[in-house]
Scaffold this motif. Structure first.
Motif, PDB file in Angstrom:
ATOM      1  N   HIS A   1       0.829  -1.203   0.000  1.00 17.61           N
ATOM      2  CA  HIS A   1       0.000   0.000   0.000  1.00 17.61           C
ATOM      3  C   HIS A   1       0.864   1.254   0.000  1.00 17.61           C
ATOM      4  CE1 HIS A   1      -3.745  -2.217   1.812  1.00 17.61           C
ATOM      5  NE2 HIS A   1      -3.433  -2.602   0.579  1.00 17.61           N
ATOM      6  N   VAL A   2       1.955   1.217   0.733  1.00 17.94           N
ATOM      7  CA  VAL A   2       2.865   2.367   0.762  1.00 17.94           C
ATOM      8  C   VAL A   2       3.450   2.606  -0.619  1.00 17.94           C
ATOM      9  CG1 VAL A   2       4.982   3.322   1.736  1.00 17.94           C
ATOM     10  CG2 VAL A   2       3.409   2.053   3.198  1.00 17.94           C
ATOM     11  N   LEU A   3       3.937   1.551  -1.252  1.00 20.66           N
ATOM     12  CA  LEU A   3       4.549   1.680  -2.578  1.00 20.66           C
ATOM     13  C   LEU A   3       3.532   2.207  -3.589  1.00 20.66           C
ATOM     14  CD1 LEU A   3       6.971   1.207  -4.467  1.00 20.66           C
ATOM     15  CD2 LEU A   3       6.122  -1.128  -4.825  1.00 20.66           C
ATOM     16  N   PHE A   4       2.311   1.699  -3.524  1.00 18.98           N
ATOM     17  CA  PHE A   4       1.279   2.131  -4.470  1.00 18.98           C
ATOM     18  C   PHE A   4       1.015   3.627  -4.333  1.00 18.98           C
ATOM     19  CE2 PHE A   4      -2.930   2.984  -6.029  1.00 18.98           C
ATOM     20  CZ  PHE A   4      -3.072   2.166  -7.147  1.00 18.98           C
ATOM     21  N   ASP A   5       0.812   4.104  -3.111  1.00 18.31           N
ATOM     22  CA  ASP A   5       0.496   5.516  -2.916  1.00 18.31           C
ATOM     23  C   ASP A   5       1.690   6.417  -3.207  1.00 18.31           C
ATOM     24  OD1 ASP A   5      -1.891   4.381  -1.955  1.00 18.31           O
ATOM     25  OD2 ASP A   5      -2.202   6.064  -0.575  1.00 18.31           O
ATOM     26  N   VAL A   6       2.899   5.938  -2.947  1.00 15.56           N
ATOM     27  CA  VAL A   6       4.095   6.736  -3.246  1.00 15.56           C
ATOM     28  C   VAL A   6       4.266   6.896  -4.756  1.00 15.56           C
ATOM     29  CG1 VAL A   6       6.616   6.718  -3.211  1.00 15.56           C
ATOM     30  CG2 VAL A   6       5.345   6.274  -1.114  1.00 15.56           C
ATOM     31  N   ILE A   7       4.111   5.810  -5.512  1.00 15.77           N
ATOM     32  CA  ILE A   7       4.215   5.905  -6.965  1.00 15.77           C
ATOM     33  C   ILE A   7       3.095   6.780  -7.515  1.00 15.77           C
ATOM     34  CG2 ILE A   7       4.081   4.620  -9.137  1.00 15.77           C
ATOM     35  CD1 ILE A   7       5.515   2.336  -7.811  1.00 15.77           C
ATOM     36  N   SER A   8       1.898   6.651  -6.958  1.00 14.62           N
ATOM     37  CA  SER A   8       0.782   7.493  -7.368  1.00 14.62           C
ATOM     38  C   SER A   8       1.094   8.965  -7.120  1.00 14.62           C
ATOM     39  CB  SER A   8      -0.489   7.097  -6.624  1.00 14.62           C
ATOM     40  OG  SER A   8      -1.576   7.920  -6.984  1.00 14.62           O
ATOM     41  N   ALA A   9       1.763   9.250  -6.004  1.00 17.71           N
ATOM     42  CA  ALA A   9       2.148  10.631  -5.689  1.00 17.71           C
ATOM     43  C   ALA A   9       3.244  11.116  -6.620  1.00 17.71           C
ATOM     44  CB  ALA A   9       2.619  10.717  -4.241  1.00 17.71           C
ATOM     45  N   PHE A  10       4.291  10.323  -6.803  1.00 20.95           N
ATOM     46  CA  PHE A  10       5.399  10.719  -7.675  1.00 20.95           C
ATOM     47  C   PHE A  10       4.922  10.965  -9.101  1.00 20.95           C
ATOM     48  CE2 PHE A  10       8.337   9.145 -10.945  1.00 20.95           C
ATOM     49  CZ  PHE A  10       9.337  10.099 -10.839  1.00 20.95           C
ATOM     50  N   ALA A  11       4.038  10.078  -9.590  1.00 20.09           N
ATOM     51  CA  ALA A  11       3.551  10.180 -10.967  1.00 20.09           C
ATOM     52  C   ALA A  11       2.325  11.085 -11.078  1.00 20.09           C
ATOM     53  CB  ALA A  11       3.219   8.793 -11.508  1.00 20.09           C
ATOM     54  N   THR A  12       1.969  11.753  -9.986  1.00 15.84           N
ATOM     55  CA  THR A  12       0.817  12.672  -9.922  1.00 15.84           C
ATOM     56  C   THR A  12      -0.434  12.031 -10.510  1.00 15.84           C
ATOM     57  OG1 THR A  12       1.270  13.807 -12.039  1.00 15.84           O
ATOM     58  CG2 THR A  12       2.371  14.662 -10.077  1.00 15.84           C
ATOM     59  N   VAL A  13      -0.711  10.794 -10.093  1.00 16.28           N
ATOM     60  CA  VAL A  13      -1.868  10.046 -10.597  1.00 16.28           C
ATOM     61  C   VAL A  13      -3.119  10.362  -9.770  1.00 16.28           C
ATOM     62  CG1 VAL A  13      -2.845   7.753 -11.021  1.00 16.28           C
ATOM     63  CG2 VAL A  13      -0.431   8.200 -11.505  1.00 16.28           C
ATOM     64  N   GLY A  14      -3.033  10.144  -8.458  1.00 18.51           N
ATOM     65  CA  GLY A  14      -4.165  10.441  -7.602  1.00 18.51           C
ATOM     66  C   GLY A  14      -4.919   9.232  -7.093  1.00 18.51           C
ATOM     67  N   LEU A  15      -4.615   8.044  -7.598  1.00 20.54           N
ATOM     68  CA  LEU A  15      -5.243   6.833  -7.059  1.00 20.54           C
ATOM     69  C   LEU A  15      -4.621   6.504  -5.711  1.00 20.54           C
ATOM     70  CD1 LEU A  15      -5.386   4.605 -10.267  1.00 20.54           C
ATOM     71  CD2 LEU A  15      -7.262   5.863  -9.207  1.00 20.54           C
ATOM     72  N   SER A  16      -5.423   5.918  -4.815  1.00 19.68           N
ATOM     73  CA  SER A  16      -4.907   5.599  -3.483  1.00 19.68           C
ATOM     74  C   SER A  16      -5.465   4.274  -3.004  1.00 19.68           C
ATOM     75  CB  SER A  16      -5.286   6.709  -2.495  1.00 19.68           C
ATOM     76  OG  SER A  16      -4.885   6.369  -1.180  1.00 19.68           O
ATOM     77  N   SER A  17      -4.646   3.564  -2.285  1.00 20.72           N
ATOM     78  CA  SER A  17      -5.072   2.306  -1.669  1.00 20.72           C
ATOM     79  C   SER A  17      -5.840   2.555  -0.378  1.00 20.72           C
ATOM     80  CB  SER A  17      -3.847   1.433  -1.371  1.00 20.72           C
ATOM     81  OG  SER A  17      -2.999   2.088  -0.421  1.00 20.72           O
ATOM     82  N   GLY A  18      -5.975   3.829   0.001  1.00 24.70           N
ATOM     83  CA  GLY A  18      -6.632   4.196   1.248  1.00 24.70           C
ATOM     84  C   GLY A  18      -5.655   4.670   2.304  1.00 24.70           C
ATOM     85  N   LEU A  19      -4.362   4.544   1.993  1.00 19.30           N
ATOM     86  CA  LEU A  19      -3.326   4.896   2.964  1.00 19.30           C
ATOM     87  C   LEU A  19      -3.203   6.405   3.143  1.00 19.30           C
ATOM     88  CD1 LEU A  19      -0.863   3.974   4.754  1.00 19.30           C
ATOM     89  CD2 LEU A  19       0.525   4.285   2.706  1.00 19.30           C
TER      90      LEU A  19
END
Length: 476
Positions: A409-427
């Motif tokens: 979950h951490v990796l998913f939200d970090v990549i989403s943040a770096f790539a300015t995507v906006g999807l989140s696992s809820g973290l």
């Protein structure tokens, strides 16, 4: 004895410091971009902290206001508060304006303002605008004019940026309005939600103004299709839109950048949908309960949104681990250069893939579509991936240590943040204060671009009039 003001007096030192600061931000487009982004984030943090910006008329906590401001200016879409209920109409207007500023690009916006005032662009302004539309100009290396926008075309490009943004968002809003009304949204409410969704889709931000987000439109293919098209147009980049506007039916006149962007974008869109179809077709929490048509459509929608769109019909946390990893890969790549999307960019991936293929075939040069890609472009592409991977790794380690959360979950939200995507696992919504600042810094570094960041902190490039002896280390 008469008093003599020395060169080291406070007034002279202040003047010297001012001159140094002015030189710092004007000598490099990349440094100027970083400074302006930081100032805008400061302004929007202040505005979002005001009691009038929140629905309950209370002061929003600094961490939440700063994170939302960064996510807004950097067109990311991640949020630590409920976007549908936390902000007042004033706060929503601030966010709406912020995403459009961030989506157009600060340098482009500054150049447009300067052109409106002076009626023409000076050489420095043209160079800065060209740097905003092509990361290689910010990098400071030699750029082949056939691969970028010529200085004489910058004025036309800036006009295209402004008009295309207004036109596309306007058309998207008009197309969305009947769909929102048919979905049960009050006609008056839909009057502002339609342009809000239009801005959030074209800028690839992903904020939603209504409770439940786009999940309430899960069965409305008209709304979801319009959102996908808007996200696609925002993600391919303004130089590509400019080229298509001039030579839409003349493929031979398309630049190499345009061809690589479109081919790679479509290829990843299809491959991503195929991956989600295979990995999620039997997951009862996501696609397992849908028929074949719904499953296929939702797979394509998810593939489009992981590229930088940020909208989600399903709960990301319900995806299988394999699907989350596939989504991470798509998010890391992102969209096109000089676009509202983030990530390392599709052209970066294309250049590296072509270089690897050429090396495997034993070719002396890297060639595609009848053009040779110079070695400096290949080095920039490799640097972008290395910088991006480093930022993601460090941010993941720090946030995982702070939160002790599941690493996936951490990796998913970090990549989403770096790539300015906006999807989140809820973290993201559950992050402690310190982790919010770390993730906000990740968003900032991802948005300004790894090449821009590297160029900003690097010393002024110097010509090297000699070469060192060659020695080949063992690689692999």
């Amino acid at each position: 004895m008469s008093s003599i003001v020395s060169a080291s007096s406070p007034g002279e030192r202040l003047k010297s410091a001012g001159a140094w600061f002015k030189h710092l931000i004007t000598s490099s487009p990349s440094r100027f971009a970083i400074v302006v982004f930081m100032l805008l984030i400061l302004v929007f943090t202040t505005l979002l902290s005001l009691p009038i910006a929140s629905a309950d008329r209370t002061v929003t906590a600094l961490g939440d206001a700063l994170f939302t401001a960064v996510s807004t200016i950097c067109v990311t879409g991640l949020s630590t508060v409920d976007m549908a209920t936390h902000w007042s109409p004033f706060g929503n207007v601030v966010i709406f304006v912020g995403v459009n500023i961030g989506g157009m690009g600060v340098l482009t916006l500054a150049s447009l303002m300067g052109m409106a005032i002076s009626k023409r662009l000076g050489l420095r302004a043209k160079l800065m605008a060209a740097g905003d539309t092509n990361p290689l100009r910010a990098h400071g290396g030699v750029v082949n004019e056939s691969q970028t926008v010529r200085l004489g075309e910058v004025g036309q490009l800036l006009t295209t940026v402004a008009l295309s943004t207004l036109l596309i968002e306007g058309v998207v809003a008009v197309l969305l309005y009947p769909g929102l009304v048919m979905a049960g949204i009050d006609p008056l409410t839909a009057l502002w939600e339609a342009p809000y969704y239009a801005a959030m889709s074209f800028t690839n931000t992903g904020f939603t103004p209504n409770v439940g987000g786009v999940s309430v439109f899960a069965d409305d293919y008209l709304v979801l299709t319009v959102l996908m098209i808007s996200v696609f147009l925002g993600s391919i980049g303004f130089p590509v839109i400019y080229t298509l506007a001039k030579h839409v039916w003349h493929v031979k006149k398309w630049s190499l950048h345009t061809k690589l962007t479109l081919v790679t974008t479509v290829l990843l869109f299809v491959l991503g949908a195929a991956a989600f179809l295979v990995l999620e077709y039997n997951n009862p929490k996501t696609f397992g309960s849908m028929d074949a048509v719904d499953t296929t459509f939702q797979a394509f929608f998810l593939s489009a949104m992981t590229r930088s769109g940020g909208f989600s019909v399903i709960d990301i946390d319900d995806l299988n681990g394999s699907s989350m990893l596939a989504a991470c890969m798509l998010m890391f790549v992102g969209g096109g250069s000089a676009s509202t999307a983030g990530g390392i960019k599709v052209t970066t991936l294309a250049v590296l893939a072509i270089a690897v293929w050429s090396e495997a075939k034993g070719r002396q040069s890297v060639e595609v579509f009848g053009r040779r890609i110079p070695s400096d472009v290949q080095r920039v592409a490799l640097s972008v991936v290395a910088w991006g991977a480093t930022i993601v790794a460090l941010s993941t380690i720090i946030i995982a240590q702070i939160t002790k959360a599941d690493i996936a979950h951490v990796l998913f939200d970090v990549i989403s943040a770096f790539a300015t995507v906006g999807l989140s696992s809820g973290l993201t919504a559950e992050l402690p204060e310190s982790a919010k600042y770390v993730l906000a810094a990740t968003i900032f570094m991802g948005r300004i671009g790894t090449v821009t960041l590297a160029a900003a902190v690097a010393a002024t490039s110097r010509s090297q009039l000699y070469s060192l002896p060659v020695e080949r280390p063992i690689v692999g």
